[in-house]
Design a protein around this motif. Sequence first.
Motif, short mmCIF file in Angstrom:
data_model
loop_
_atom_site.label_atom_id
_atom_site.label_comp_id
_atom_site.label_asym_id
_atom_site.label_seq_id
_atom_site.Cartn_x
_atom_site.Cartn_y
_atom_site.Cartn_z
N ALA A 14 -4.16 -17.58 2.23
CA ALA A 14 -3.19 -17.11 1.22
C ALA A 14 -2.49 -15.85 1.72
O ALA A 14 -1.43 -15.59 1.36
CB ALA A 14 -3.92 -16.99 -0.18
N GLU A 15 -3.09 -14.93 2.54
CA GLU A 15 -2.45 -13.94 2.97
C GLU A 15 -1.35 -14.25 3.75
O GLU A 15 -0.13 -13.64 3.82
CB GLU A 15 -3.52 -13.31 3.90
N GLN A 16 -1.31 -15.33 4.62
CA GLN A 16 -0.17 -15.76 5.30
C GLN A 16 0.99 -16.29 4.70
O GLN A 16 2.08 -16.17 4.84
CB GLN A 16 -0.58 -16.71 6.45
N LEU A 17 0.53 -17.10 3.55
CA LEU A 17 1.57 -17.35 2.70
C LEU A 17 2.36 -16.53 2.13
O LEU A 17 3.54 -16.54 1.77
CB LEU A 17 0.89 -18.45 1.74
N ALA A 18 1.45 -15.47 1.77
CA ALA A 18 2.45 -14.44 1.00
C ALA A 18 3.12 -13.61 1.82
O ALA A 18 4.28 -13.16 1.77
CB ALA A 18 0.98 -13.60 0.51
N ALA A 19 2.73 -13.55 3.10
CA ALA A 19 3.54 -12.66 4.12
C ALA A 19 4.80 -13.53 4.30
O ALA A 19 5.70 -12.91 4.65
CB ALA A 19 2.79 -12.68 5.46
N GLN A 20 4.77 -14.97 4.12
CA GLN A 20 5.84 -15.73 4.37
C GLN A 20 7.00 -15.65 2.97
O GLN A 20 7.95 -15.65 3.25
CB GLN A 20 5.73 -16.98 4.66
N SER A 21 6.26 -15.21 1.89
CA SER A 21 7.32 -15.03 0.87
C SER A 21 7.33 -13.77 0.22
O SER A 21 8.23 -13.45 -0.43
CB SER A 21 6.73 -15.96 -0.23
N GLY A 22 6.75 -12.82 1.00
CA GLY A 22 7.03 -11.34 0.59
C GLY A 22 6.10 -11.01 -0.54
O GLY A 22 6.66 -10.21 -1.52
N ARG A 23 5.06 -11.77 -0.93
CA ARG A 23 4.32 -11.32 -2.32
C ARG A 23 2.91 -11.16 -2.16
O ARG A 23 2.28 -11.06 -0.86
CB ARG A 23 4.21 -12.96 -3.04
N ASP A 24 2.25 -10.53 -3.03
CA ASP A 24 0.77 -9.95 -3.07
C ASP A 24 0.10 -11.44 -2.94
O ASP A 24 0.15 -12.05 -3.90
CB ASP A 24 0.56 -9.11 -4.05
N GLN A 25 -0.88 -11.73 -1.95
CA GLN A 25 -1.56 -13.07 -2.07
C GLN A 25 -2.23 -13.19 -3.31
O GLN A 25 -2.76 -14.30 -3.54
CB GLN A 25 -2.25 -13.14 -0.73
#
Length: 331
Positions: A225-236
């Motif tokens: 989830a952290e890496q997904l968040a990094a790809q979207s600029g969001r808090d995971q």
Amino acid sequence: MNATASQPSVETDRPGPILIEQVLADIWRFTLDLEAVELDASFFSLGGDSLLAMVTIEQIKQRLGWRLNLGELMRLPSIRALAASRATPQLANDERPLVRLSNRGDLPPLVLLHPETGLASAYGKLVRWLGRGRGCYAVQSPLFSGEELPPTIEQQAELYAELLYEEFADEEIHLAGWSGGAALAYELARIGPARQLGVSKLVLIDPPPPAAPEPPRELLLARFAEQLAAQSGRDQRQGLGAGESDVASLVPWVFGAGVELSAGSAALGAALETYRTCTSALARYTVGDAPDALDVPALLLHGAATEALSLIHISEPTRRTPISYAVFCLK
């Protein structure tokens, strides 16, 4: 036209199908040459016309695998409406691992290697900066197209070398990768001469430290989830309840409420399996004993928090520079 304060844009922190909207917003901004896009704004009111619509439809097909026609875009002209219309959510194009992100230009093509999630969406901003004078391509996980993902970095690089040779033969190309994609880009550049690839530049962005340990099983989803968040600029953790720890809990966070659970889980499951395979592969990956094995001009970019970057041997001095310097070097 820029986003106004009265209407939400993809940069806001509301729950919703963040990765899908992020990809669509990247496409809108690129084709319409805008800095920001409102989620509810019509493609056509933002300056789109029939010719730009054709470019946009092709980009949506390349990046998400969706088959649209002009009539559908006219009926669903906003990012929010288009994202919500898809009964079967997709995180990536499910037709082929090599995806074209922009049209060809006069400069050598840039090939971007997927990070651990297997997704190409991490590179949207970079493509907007670079994609008007060159063709930008992304290699995404073959699991999205129903193919197998090899278990080691070396085997993945061999597979991707075949894809690149089929597309470009010995044409000059540039390679770049973020996180685990940096290791893939390095390995591709290393084997490039033997595979007759014309790799002439290499950019490594925040590569993982050497022999990075695999995350414990109980932390795997959180790191994913952290890496997904990094790809979207969001808090995971935005949109996730306390204690939720399976793929099903991520479905509404990524795709929005109302998405069929089985469809969303299947899409996320392929990304999670890619993440599991790649983190395991990175833990076993070594570049050998020869620091001069790579005969390609290379640039290493990393954040202040990144440590122990000796995994990557480069042929020019390391520089701590912003990503905009990578844009300058690739032009």
